[in-house]
Write a protein that holds these residues in place. Structure first.
Motif, mmCIF file in Angstrom:
data_model
loop_
_atom_site.group_PDB
_atom_site.id
_atom_site.type_symbol
_atom_site.label_atom_id
_atom_site.label_comp_id
_atom_site.label_asym_id
_atom_site.label_seq_id
_atom_site.Cartn_x
_atom_site.Cartn_y
_atom_site.Cartn_z
ATOM 1 N N LEU B 41 -30.363 -48.197 44.928
ATOM 2 C CA LEU B 41 -29.980 -47.928 46.313
ATOM 3 C C LEU B 41 -31.093 -47.176 47.035
ATOM 4 C CD1 LEU B 41 -27.063 -48.372 47.788
ATOM 5 C CD2 LEU B 41 -27.236 -48.940 45.371
ATOM 6 N N CYS B 42 -31.680 -46.214 46.342
ATOM 7 C CA CYS B 42 -32.775 -45.458 46.927
ATOM 8 C C CYS B 42 -33.978 -46.355 47.209
ATOM 9 C CB CYS B 42 -33.197 -44.311 46.003
ATOM 10 S SG CYS B 42 -32.070 -42.891 46.019
ATOM 11 N N ASP B 50 -44.209 -42.372 48.369
ATOM 12 C CA ASP B 50 -44.737 -41.290 47.553
ATOM 13 C C ASP B 50 -43.704 -40.752 46.575
ATOM 14 O OD1 ASP B 50 -43.718 -38.458 49.077
ATOM 15 O OD2 ASP B 50 -43.618 -40.341 50.185
ATOM 16 N N GLY B 51 -42.473 -41.123 46.813
ATOM 17 C CA GLY B 51 -41.459 -40.694 45.862
ATOM 18 C C GLY B 51 -40.621 -39.553 46.349
ATOM 19 N N ALA B 52 -41.180 -38.721 47.145
ATOM 20 C CA ALA B 52 -40.435 -37.556 47.611
ATOM 21 C C ALA B 52 -39.538 -37.917 48.788
ATOM 22 C CB ALA B 52 -41.389 -36.453 48.029
ATOM 23 N N VAL B 53 -38.445 -37.215 48.855
ATOM 24 C CA VAL B 53 -37.556 -37.413 49.983
ATOM 25 C C VAL B 53 -37.859 -36.320 50.993
ATOM 26 C CG1 VAL B 53 -35.172 -37.580 50.723
ATOM 27 C CG2 VAL B 53 -35.815 -38.318 48.451
ATOM 28 N N GLU B 54 -38.127 -36.727 52.191
ATOM 29 C CA GLU B 54 -38.472 -35.753 53.222
ATOM 30 C C GLU B 54 -37.293 -34.836 53.498
ATOM 31 O OE1 GLU B 54 -41.498 -35.525 54.534
ATOM 32 O OE2 GLU B 54 -42.135 -37.125 53.198
ATOM 33 N N GLU B 55 -37.616 -33.593 53.719
ATOM 34 C CA GLU B 55 -36.564 -32.623 53.998
ATOM 35 C C GLU B 55 -35.899 -32.923 55.323
ATOM 36 O OE1 GLU B 55 -35.331 -30.018 52.514
ATOM 37 O OE2 GLU B 55 -36.554 -29.915 50.713
ATOM 38 N N HIS B 127 -26.022 -45.454 50.419
ATOM 39 C CA HIS B 127 -27.401 -45.006 50.219
ATOM 40 C C HIS B 127 -27.638 -43.600 50.747
ATOM 41 C CE1 HIS B 127 -31.579 -44.684 52.027
ATOM 42 N NE2 HIS B 127 -31.782 -44.594 50.746
ATOM 43 N N ARG B 128 -26.913 -43.252 51.817
ATOM 44 C CA ARG B 128 -27.063 -41.898 52.348
ATOM 45 C C ARG B 128 -26.733 -40.874 51.276
ATOM 46 N NH1 ARG B 128 -23.412 -43.572 56.342
ATOM 47 N NH2 ARG B 128 -24.474 -45.054 57.702
ATOM 48 N N LEU B 129 -25.776 -41.207 50.442
ATOM 49 C CA LEU B 129 -25.381 -40.266 49.387
ATOM 50 C C LEU B 129 -26.334 -40.318 48.205
ATOM 51 C CD1 LEU B 129 -21.509 -40.694 49.396
ATOM 52 C CD2 LEU B 129 -22.940 -39.097 50.669
ATOM 53 N N THR B 130 -26.726 -41.514 47.827
ATOM 54 C CA THR B 130 -27.609 -41.623 46.667
ATOM 55 C C THR B 130 -28.967 -40.992 46.959
ATOM 56 O OG1 THR B 130 -28.434 -43.799 47.333
ATOM 57 C CG2 THR B 130 -26.492 -43.747 45.928
ATOM 58 N N ARG B 131 -29.379 -41.091 48.193
ATOM 59 C CA ARG B 131 -30.643 -40.472 48.553
ATOM 60 C C ARG B 131 -30.551 -38.961 48.376
ATOM 61 N NH1 ARG B 131 -31.881 -40.465 54.673
ATOM 62 N NH2 ARG B 131 -32.562 -42.619 54.449
ATOM 63 N N GLU B 132 -29.447 -38.415 48.830
ATOM 64 C CA GLU B 132 -29.273 -36.970 48.692
ATOM 65 C C GLU B 132 -29.108 -36.570 47.234
ATOM 66 O OE1 GLU B 132 -27.131 -34.688 51.567
ATOM 67 O OE2 GLU B 132 -26.474 -36.521 52.567
ATOM 68 N N LEU B 133 -28.528 -37.453 46.469
ATOM 69 C CA LEU B 133 -28.351 -37.178 45.049
ATOM 70 C C LEU B 133 -29.712 -37.087 44.363
ATOM 71 C CD1 LEU B 133 -25.659 -36.739 43.763
ATOM 72 C CD2 LEU B 133 -25.675 -39.092 42.949
ATOM 73 N N ARG B 134 -30.551 -38.051 44.653
ATOM 74 C CA ARG B 134 -31.887 -38.029 44.078
ATOM 75 C C ARG B 134 -32.647 -36.808 44.568
ATOM 76 N NH1 ARG B 134 -36.564 -40.796 46.349
ATOM 77 N NH2 ARG B 134 -38.334 -40.512 44.961
#
Lengths: 156, 156
Positions: B41-42, B50-55, B127-134
């Motif tokens: 999903l991510c 780059d792998g990082a999720v922007e704050e 995806h909004r949740l899975t992104r935050e999970l990651r």
DNA sequence: CAGCATCCCTTCTGATACTG
DNA sequence: CAGTATCAGAAGGGATGCTG
């Protein structure tokens, strides 16, 4: 109360990347992406009761103290709430979460020993996500079921 | 017999309750609470790079269209991004997500066949949740590691 | 009550080999 | 490229019996 403020000084760089197999965050993601973990967090977070997750609470910016009904629960309480969980899985998962610092385990030496579990600040921060995860599953269940039904009909 | 049935005619119908073993939402929660599901999903949600999720993106109420970089990805792209995933698990998970209506699978009959996957609206909502999970896993990795270390030391 | 230990079955998962 | 098919080991998960 312990007002632990997250001491973030350099949140810029991406130290961890769950997309990488060797990254520790991949393992952590694997651990928290678990049915029982989600439900335990939800239980200790106070999402119990009638079972449904209130819509109004989900925006996250409600009245603090009301949404965080995080209460300590006894082992048997959790076992009763999480219908279908085996004693083995429950204990195993609780211990893992304790090791990771997501919850605390308190043993009270009463006549029959009493053990209570409660979320830590870290656990509460994750609980916000697990609560939404559970809520998502319950909210979109119908859509998923409908799509499954129409998928299993390849009749031309 | 089955006495405890919450048939309260509540305004917000609590049809599903993941705390109940027999509830379909329990199974759905089990499916989405999965390492590969979260990462797929991510990936399709555009959290790659780059792998990082922007704050700044995580508040959810940013500029729509920018945060949802949901793009179609080819099978090999996903496999490359999700380091360590076996083709069996990848295919298996993708098919399951397709059946549940979280993503679409498009086959283009080119010379070597081209298959692309893309999130549906339903998938994007999750995806909004899975992104935050990651993101949570990557952000709190240090805290968890620190707690694990001090847990394995009885500290007499 | 809240476990731990053991047996045993199922599912997951990765590796390998083989197609359209 | 994007799978399918198969095998084998590892982990998940349940049932039972036993403690402090």
């Amino acid at each position: 109360m312990t007002t632990t403020k997250p001491v973030r000084q350099a949140p810029t760089k991406a130290e961890y990347d769950a997309f990488l197999a060797a990254c520790p965050s991949r393992q952590l993601l694997d651990r928290i992406s678990n049915k029982w973990v989600v439900l335990i967090l939800c239980a200790l977070g106070g999402d119990a009761g009638d079972g449904a997750v209130e819509e109004g609470r989900l925006d996250g910016s409600g009245r603090p103290g009301e949404i965080d009904t995080a209460r300590a629960m006894r082992y048997s309480e959790i076992a009763r709430l999480l219908a279908g969980v085996s004693q083995k899985m429950l204990t195993q998962t609780l211990r893992a979460l304790e090791r990771d610092g997501l919850l605390t385990r308190t043993v009270t030496p009463t006549v029959p020993v009493t053990v209570t579990y409660a979320l830590t600040d870290l656990g509460r921060s994750l609980h916000r996500l697990t609560r939404e995860l559970r809520h998502w599953a319950q909210t979109h269940m119908d859509e998923v079921l409908a799509h499954r039904r129409q998928s299993e009909t390849p009749t031309t």
